[in-house]
Design a protein around this motif. Structure first.
Motif, PDB file in Angstrom:
ATOM      1  N   ASP A 190      16.319 -39.283  16.303  1.00 58.55           N
ATOM      2  CA  ASP A 190      15.287 -38.420  16.882  1.00 58.55           C
ATOM      3  C   ASP A 190      15.107 -37.114  16.112  1.00 58.55           C
ATOM      4  OD1 ASP A 190      17.549 -37.019  17.588  1.00 58.55           O
ATOM      5  OD2 ASP A 190      17.163 -37.063  19.744  1.00 58.55           O
ATOM      6  N   GLY A 191      15.577 -37.070  14.872  1.00 61.68           N
ATOM      7  CA  GLY A 191      15.502 -35.851  14.084  1.00 61.68           C
ATOM      8  C   GLY A 191      14.293 -35.747  13.179  1.00 61.68           C
ATOM      9  N   TYR A 192      13.289 -36.581  13.376  1.00 64.18           N
ATOM     10  CA  TYR A 192      12.106 -36.561  12.523  1.00 64.18           C
ATOM     11  C   TYR A 192      11.081 -35.550  13.018  1.00 64.18           C
ATOM     12  CZ  TYR A 192      13.432 -40.865  10.084  1.00 64.18           C
ATOM     13  OH  TYR A 192      14.069 -41.802   9.312  1.00 64.18           O
ATOM     14  N   ARG A 247      -2.994 -38.186   5.740  1.00 67.62           N
ATOM     15  CA  ARG A 247      -1.814 -39.018   6.000  1.00 67.62           C
ATOM     16  C   ARG A 247      -0.949 -38.392   7.093  1.00 67.62           C
ATOM     17  NH1 ARG A 247       3.199 -38.992   2.890  1.00 67.62           N
ATOM     18  NH2 ARG A 247       2.328 -37.118   1.984  1.00 67.62           N
ATOM     19  N   LEU A 248      -0.517 -39.214   8.024  1.00 70.77           N
ATOM     20  CA  LEU A 248       0.408 -38.815   9.072  1.00 70.77           C
ATOM     21  C   LEU A 248       1.761 -39.425   8.702  1.00 70.77           C
ATOM     22  CD1 LEU A 248       0.390 -37.345  11.845  1.00 70.77           C
ATOM     23  CD2 LEU A 248       0.014 -39.570  12.897  1.00 70.77           C
ATOM     24  N   PHE A 249       2.793 -38.582   8.601  1.00 68.84           N
ATOM     25  CA  PHE A 249       4.102 -39.095   8.217  1.00 68.84           C
ATOM     26  C   PHE A 249       5.188 -38.321   8.952  1.00 68.84           C
ATOM     27  CE2 PHE A 249       3.186 -35.647   5.306  1.00 68.84           C
ATOM     28  CZ  PHE A 249       4.406 -35.026   5.061  1.00 68.84           C
ATOM     29  N   ALA A 250       6.380 -38.905   8.967  1.00 66.39           N
ATOM     30  CA  ALA A 250       7.528 -38.282   9.616  1.00 66.39           C
ATOM     31  C   ALA A 250       8.623 -38.092   8.573  1.00 66.39           C
ATOM     32  CB  ALA A 250       8.027 -39.151  10.759  1.00 66.39           C
ATOM     33  N   ARG A 251       9.338 -36.974   8.680  1.00 65.79           N
ATOM     34  CA  ARG A 251      10.389 -36.664   7.710  1.00 65.79           C
ATOM     35  C   ARG A 251      11.620 -36.194   8.453  1.00 65.79           C
ATOM     36  NH1 ARG A 251      10.771 -34.397   2.211  1.00 65.79           N
ATOM     37  NH2 ARG A 251      12.983 -34.638   1.803  1.00 65.79           N
ATOM     38  N   GLU A 252      12.761 -36.735   8.045  1.00 60.50           N
ATOM     39  CA  GLU A 252      14.056 -36.344   8.585  1.00 60.50           C
ATOM     40  C   GLU A 252      14.784 -35.638   7.452  1.00 60.50           C
ATOM     41  OE1 GLU A 252      17.383 -36.429   8.622  1.00 60.50           O
ATOM     42  OE2 GLU A 252      17.752 -36.197  10.749  1.00 60.50           O
ATOM     43  N   PHE A 253      14.984 -34.334   7.565  1.00 58.05           N
ATOM     44  CA  PHE A 253      15.492 -33.550   6.447  1.00 58.05           C
ATOM     45  C   PHE A 253      16.991 -33.709   6.204  1.00 58.05           C
ATOM     46  CE2 PHE A 253      11.352 -31.721   6.704  1.00 58.05           C
ATOM     47  CZ  PHE A 253      11.054 -31.476   5.382  1.00 58.05           C
ATOM     48  N   THR A 256      18.633 -36.459   6.225  1.00 60.94           N
ATOM     49  CA  THR A 256      18.827 -37.672   5.422  1.00 60.94           C
ATOM     50  C   THR A 256      17.795 -37.801   4.304  1.00 60.94           C
ATOM     51  OG1 THR A 256      17.413 -38.965   6.899  1.00 60.94           O
ATOM     52  CG2 THR A 256      19.792 -38.909   7.405  1.00 60.94           C
ATOM     53  N   ASN A 257      16.815 -36.888   4.288  1.00 58.95           N
ATOM     54  CA  ASN A 257      15.709 -36.938   3.316  1.00 58.95           C
ATOM     55  C   ASN A 257      14.884 -38.216   3.414  1.00 58.95           C
ATOM     56  OD1 ASN A 257      15.900 -34.401   2.114  1.00 58.95           O
ATOM     57  ND2 ASN A 257      17.614 -35.088   0.862  1.00 58.95           N
TER      58      ASN A 257
END
Length: 183
Positions: free
Chosen positions: A142-144, A154-160, A162-163
């Motif tokens: 749930d860290g995105y 563009r719609l995107f999700a990033r979890e920093f 884990t990159n």
């Protein structure tokens, strides 16, 4: 192509149905003195929750001013996302991801929200036109943070931590219309 209002209408109909079937109420959120009272339609219950409903926005948004402040033009889809409805909560499942779009006009006005979303995006992606517009849970993580790239839509999700970056969609409208509403 579907319009943003139509996408919101589809989603809010699903959200209302889920809450009505489960609780016999409109959608609910924990009460806060900071919430926009125009969206609240009940008093807090025994557990501190209030019912809310989305409202079509009627305020004039000075997009020219916002764009001057940002230093670039905003794409129409992002403008429509911020200016169609005011709402408290937009949670749902989309392609096995749990998506949460930040509420619009629930805590602060659109101009402030757009600027704040850009500042967060700029901190995370320097020299970009990326806006942080929510968060996501992908494969039990749930860290995105959910981002929208103004340059390419563009719609995107990033979890920093884990990159990891996950592509969500090329359209906010498509995601909203096709999300399964969740409580």
């Amino acid at each position: 192509m579907m319009m943003m209002k139509e996408a919101f209408d589809i989603f809010f109909e699903k959200l209302n149905r889920v809450y009505e079937e489960e609780f016999g109420t409109k959608p609910m959120i924990p009460y806060s003195e900071k919430w926009n009272r125009d969206l609240l339609v009940s008093e807090p219950d025994d557990e501190g929750y209030v019912e809310w409903e989305p409202k079509l926005q009627t305020d004039d948004i000075d997009w020219a001013y916002i764009e001057r402040e940002l230093g670039f033009s905003l794409c129409e889809e992002l403008k429509e996302f911020y200016s169609t409805y005011s709402f408290a909560d937009l949670d749902g499942r989309y392609n096995k991801m749990f998506i949460n779009f930040d509420g619009i006009n629930i805590k602060k006005g659109v101009e402030v929200m757009v600027r704040d979303a850009y500042e967060i995006g700029k901190d995370d992606f320097p020299n970009s036109e990326v806006f942080a517009i929510g968060d996501a849970q992908i494969r039990d993580d749930d860290g995105y943070t959910l981002y929208f790239d103004n340059k390419d839509g563009r719609l995107f999700a990033r979890e920093f931590d884990t990159n990891k970056t996950v592509e969500v969609s090329n359209s906010i409208t498509e995601v909203i219309a096709n999300m399964e509403a969740l409580i």
